[in-house]
Scaffold this motif. Structure first.
Motif, PDB file in Angstrom:
ATOM      1  N   ILE A  20       0.770  -1.171  -0.054  1.00  0.00           N
ATOM      2  CA  ILE A  20       0.119  -0.159  -0.032  1.00  0.00           C
ATOM      3  C   ILE A  20       0.930   1.460  -0.130  1.00  0.00           C
ATOM      4  O   ILE A  20       0.648   2.185  -0.663  1.00  0.00           O
ATOM      5  N   LEU A  21       1.777   1.234   0.761  1.00  0.00           N
ATOM      6  CA  LEU A  21       3.011   2.433   0.710  1.00  0.00           C
ATOM      7  C   LEU A  21       3.551   2.643  -0.259  1.00  0.00           C
ATOM      8  O   LEU A  21       3.669   3.762  -0.637  1.00  0.00           O
ATOM      9  N   CYS A  22       4.130   1.482  -1.212  1.00  0.00           N
ATOM     10  CA  CYS A  22       4.512   1.702  -2.338  1.00  0.00           C
ATOM     11  C   CYS A  22       3.734   2.161  -3.445  1.00  0.00           C
ATOM     12  O   CYS A  22       3.949   3.131  -4.287  1.00  0.00           O
ATOM     13  N   LEU A  23       2.298   1.732  -3.451  1.00  0.00           N
ATOM     14  CA  LEU A  23       1.592   2.243  -4.289  1.00  0.00           C
ATOM     15  C   LEU A  23       1.112   3.658  -4.124  1.00  0.00           C
ATOM     16  O   LEU A  23       1.076   4.509  -5.127  1.00  0.00           O
ATOM     17  N   ILE A  24       0.920   4.225  -3.050  1.00  0.00           N
ATOM     18  CA  ILE A  24       0.612   5.572  -2.856  1.00  0.00           C
ATOM     19  C   ILE A  24       1.922   6.388  -3.077  1.00  0.00           C
ATOM     20  O   ILE A  24       1.809   7.654  -3.748  1.00  0.00           O
ATOM     21  N   VAL A  25       3.141   6.091  -2.683  1.00  0.00           N
ATOM     22  CA  VAL A  25       4.376   6.805  -2.884  1.00  0.00           C
ATOM     23  C   VAL A  25       4.604   7.044  -4.610  1.00  0.00           C
ATOM     24  O   VAL A  25       4.992   8.011  -5.201  1.00  0.00           O
ATOM     25  N   SER A  26       4.235   5.922  -5.274  1.00  0.00           N
ATOM     26  CA  SER A  26       4.251   6.070  -6.647  1.00  0.00           C
ATOM     27  C   SER A  26       3.426   6.834  -7.519  1.00  0.00           C
ATOM     28  O   SER A  26       3.675   7.357  -8.338  1.00  0.00           O
ATOM     29  N   ILE A  27       2.131   7.063  -6.935  1.00  0.00           N
ATOM     30  CA  ILE A  27       1.290   8.029  -7.211  1.00  0.00           C
ATOM     31  C   ILE A  27       1.716   9.533  -6.991  1.00  0.00           C
ATOM     32  O   ILE A  27       1.534  10.201  -8.069  1.00  0.00           O
ATOM     33  N   ILE A  28       2.082   9.748  -5.748  1.00  0.00           N
ATOM     34  CA  ILE A  28       2.338  11.082  -5.278  1.00  0.00           C
ATOM     35  C   ILE A  28       3.920  11.411  -5.914  1.00  0.00           C
ATOM     36  O   ILE A  28       4.176  12.676  -5.861  1.00  0.00           O
ATOM     37  N   ALA A  29       4.695  10.567  -6.185  1.00  0.00           N
ATOM     38  CA  ALA A  29       6.206  10.774  -6.582  1.00  0.00           C
ATOM     39  C   ALA A  29       6.626   9.758  -7.576  1.00  0.00           C
ATOM     40  O   ALA A  29       7.096   8.809  -7.257  1.00  0.00           O
ATOM     41  N   ASN A 277      11.486   6.862   4.136  1.00  0.00           N
ATOM     42  CA  ASN A 277      12.495   7.998   3.988  1.00  0.00           C
ATOM     43  C   ASN A 277      12.468   8.548   2.630  1.00  0.00           C
ATOM     44  O   ASN A 277      12.753   9.821   2.394  1.00  0.00           O
ATOM     45  N   ASN A 278      12.605   7.735   1.774  1.00  0.00           N
ATOM     46  CA  ASN A 278      12.963   8.096   0.437  1.00  0.00           C
ATOM     47  C   ASN A 278      11.825   8.719  -0.082  1.00  0.00           C
ATOM     48  O   ASN A 278      11.751   9.922  -0.895  1.00  0.00           O
ATOM     49  N   ALA A 279      10.616   8.487   0.146  1.00  0.00           N
ATOM     50  CA  ALA A 279       9.445   9.176  -0.168  1.00  0.00           C
ATOM     51  C   ALA A 279       9.275  10.594   0.319  1.00  0.00           C
ATOM     52  O   ALA A 279       9.168  11.594  -0.505  1.00  0.00           O
ATOM     53  N   LEU A 280       9.771  10.716   1.669  1.00  0.00           N
ATOM     54  CA  LEU A 280       9.805  12.109   2.124  1.00  0.00           C
ATOM     55  C   LEU A 280      10.832  12.957   1.473  1.00  0.00           C
ATOM     56  O   LEU A 280      10.688  14.225   1.421  1.00  0.00           O
TER      57      LEU A 280
END
Length: 310
Positions: A20-29, A277-280
């Motif tokens: 879920i985290l990877c999906l969200i991050v891939s959308i916003i970044a 950390n990477n997403a932030l």
């Protein structure tokens, strides 16, 4: 079916959370899913994951090891000092790992034989060996380590950075030991009920010595990798690493009460922290806010763990 689905979610909650985290991050970044960034994430994760794998053994027995950050520092400093003195790289790495094992064994001895709570014992050794590192280095970084040592943390093999390969190897060994050996069963038994384990004939003191020694070894391996990647050994190296390692173990589903958890979960927990950390960073979030977010995630994981163990 609902019960089965709920059981599946509870059993693989860390993996589901990572997806879920990877999906969200891939959308916003969108830059997150580039090959270069994924490789970077895995490289960043490797150091924490290796420490966390050793920490998993300790936490499975119901203990904790706060000294791993200091072991990272002292082992890296010793390896750097030896390499700078023209000692063979493999010999320097071996000595660094032996130092980590010795400190880990000392932790286990204090906890098992001295009957001191693991939190207090390892807090003391954390402070002691951080001080030893400052004395050893004179408070200054040790640099100029040469290309042969730099290979450990920077070279690629079959397209993967060496730190990632080391992480995979440590994971395979740890997974085999904890699931396929008598020692692994004893670790779970002590975490489940130490008194029962002792009465059944398990040498609980010996097992505790060994699990802390394993934690020291993995911290030393990470210390060598960090020193090689940076190209210098700082007395401040490894500061705060113990918290990230504990967080990875808890996020991976291992109970702080001991006796329950998986090595695979720890790797997933470390990746969750790395992705977060990477997403932030990709979103240019201030480091101050990053600490708040990471702390909140860890707190949530602990609350879930507590609820599951009621």
């Amino acid at each position: 079916m609902k019960l089965d689905f709920k059981s599946f979610l509870m059993k693989y909650k860390s993996l589901v959370g990572l997806i879920i985290l990877c999906l969200i991050v891939s959308i916003i970044a969108p830059r997150f899913l580039t090959l270069g960034n994924i490789t970077n994430v895995l490289t960043q994760v490797s150091v924490n994951a290796i420490i966390a794998l050793g920490m998993t053994f300790v936490i499975l027995t119901g203990g904790i090891d706060l000294s791993v950050g200091s072991i990272v520092a002292i082992s890296g400093a010793v390896a750097a000092y030896m390499v700078k003195g023209n000692v063979n790289v493999l010999a320097a790495v071996a000595v660094a790992i032996i130092i980590g094992a010795a400190i880990g064994y000392l932790n286990g001895f204090i906890v098992a034989r001295g009957k001191i709570q693991a939190f207090i014992a390892t807090l003391a050794t954390m402070t002691i060996f951080r001080g030893v590192t400052y004395v050893f280095t004179g408070g200054n970084p040790i640099s100029g380590l040469g290309n042969s040592f730099m290979i450990i943390g920077n070279k690629k093999l079959v397209g993967l950075p060496l730190p990632v390969i080391f992480m995979i190897l440590v994971f395979i060994i740890a997974a085999y030991v904890i699931t396929q050996t008598r020692f692994g069963r004893y670790v779970y038994a002590i975490g489940g009920n130490e008194d029962s384990a002792r009465l059944s004939g398990i040498s609980t003191n010996k097992i505790k010595n060994l699990v802390y020694m394993i934690s020291g070894i993995t911290a030393a391996i990470s210390g060598v990798i960090v020193t090689s990647r940076i190209g210098s050994a700082s007395p401040n190296s490894g500061s705060g690493f113990e918290l990230d390692a504990i967080a990875a173990v808890v996020l991976g589903g291992t109970s702080l009460a001991g006796g329950e958890g998986q090595i695979l979960g720890t790797i997933i927990g470390a990746v969750i922290i790395g992705v977060l950390n990477n997403a932030l960073n990709l979103l240019n979030v201030s480091p101050f806010y990053q600490s708040i977010v990471k702390g909140a995630v860890i707190l949530l994981a602990v609350l879930v763990d507590k609820k599951n163990n009621k």
